[in-house]
Design an enzyme around this catalytic site. Sequence first.
Site, PDB file in Angstrom:
ATOM      1  N   HIS A   1      41.129  65.321  23.605  1.00 22.18           N
ATOM      2  CA  HIS A   1      39.797  65.889  23.775  1.00 22.18           C
ATOM      3  C   HIS A   1      39.251  66.738  22.871  1.00 22.18           C
ATOM      4  O   HIS A   1      37.970  66.429  22.426  1.00 22.18           O
ATOM      5  CB  HIS A   1      39.791  66.520  25.448  1.00 22.18           C
ATOM      6  CG  HIS A   1      40.591  65.824  26.229  1.00 22.18           C
ATOM      7  ND1 HIS A   1      40.103  64.837  27.245  1.00 22.18           N
ATOM      8  CD2 HIS A   1      41.932  66.020  26.829  1.00 22.18           C
ATOM      9  CE1 HIS A   1      41.057  64.576  27.962  1.00 22.18           C
ATOM     10  NE2 HIS A   1      42.032  65.349  27.712  1.00 22.18           N
TER      11      HIS A   1
HETATM   12  O1  RIB Z   1      40.427  69.030  29.962  1.00 22.27           O
HETATM   13  C1  RIB Z   1      40.950  69.009  28.744  1.00 22.27           C
HETATM   14  C2  RIB Z   1      40.657  70.187  28.035  1.00 22.27           C
HETATM   15  O2  RIB Z   1      41.459  71.297  28.747  1.00 22.27           O
HETATM   16  C3  RIB Z   1      41.379  70.487  26.673  1.00 22.27           C
HETATM   17  O3  RIB Z   1      40.405  71.287  25.869  1.00 22.27           O
HETATM   18  C4  RIB Z   1      42.766  70.986  26.833  1.00 22.27           C
HETATM   19  O4  RIB Z   1      43.259  71.498  25.671  1.00 22.27           O
HETATM   20  C5  RIB Z   1      42.508  71.879  27.808  1.00 22.27           C
HETATM   21  O5  RIB Z   1      41.820  73.201  27.451  1.00 22.27           O
END
Ligand code: RIB
Length: 311
Positions: free
Chosen positions: A239
């Site tokens: 992500h």
């Molecule tokens: O939902 C995904 C996010 O949550 C990403 O930033 C992961 O590293 C966690 O922080």
Amino acid sequence: MSTPLLLDTDPGCDDALAIVFALEHADIDLVGLTSIFGNAPTADTTRNARSILELFDRTDVPVAAGADEPLLVDLDTAEHIHGPGGIKGDLPEPTTATEPVSVPAAQFIVDQAREHEGELTLAAVGRLTNVALALALEPDLPDLLDETLIMGGSAFEAGNVSPLASANFWGDPHAARRVVRDTDPTVVPLDATQHSGLPAAWIEGLARDAPRSGAVYEWATYYSQDDLDRYGIETAAIHDVMALAGLVDDDLLEMEAHFMEVGADDGLAQGALAVDVQGTRDEDPNGRVALGVDADRYRELVTDTIDRAIE
Ligand code: RIB
Ligand code: CA
């Protein structure tokens, strides 16, 4: 010209890959890391951030340690997804070369925004507590920044910690609500990130016996396992990298301007991102949100950049 970037992060496997991407890409000038809890407590994510900088010989990048707790809700961490201590693999213990700066993350954010007035992108890829605290210190923060970029939320995609919420908004919903409301942000939610994992063949081809590529292999494979177990998706949706990838390629993300709000109630509305795509509330847009991505273009950009970093 490269974009000065301050990255607020909770490394974290996908955060680690985002840090490597930011260190390597020629269009990004990483001016600092601020740590926050999320994938692990802040003491762990601060250590991980420092270790990653040392592994990639970038001890010139300053680190500021962030808040230890959400504004109002209880601390909730995700070592079961990212690994013991918040990141899979055996990173070296950091040395004095990456000792955190003397000011806390919120103050460091304000200081950097003033130093790079009108030019700095603040990218927050963890809980939004540090950014909310920085806003409390300097209400004009959004005007000092070029952009506030957030990885978080799930507008129409299912959430990953509740039916409606992503981890970064769920984990401090009051901070997320304030930051989304008050910073005219660019939001990159799960809608863009969840189904655009890295190619499995690329991950498999990473050398495992060299420290940098071995670490990238560990992060990508460990994180992929959770996506496979929970959603049947075969490769890791990293992500946090996608938020930064959009910074260097304007044609990557399908951005739309809408009125947005984050739910700060407890229960299932906690951390939910509402995006008023139909204009039902007759409110002006208060930010931009990525609702899609050119996945092939993204994969090529990320794998090329990380390949260069681990050469
Ligand atoms: O939902 C995904 C996010 O949550 C990403 O930033 C992961 O590293 C966690 O922080
Ligand atoms: Ca993160």
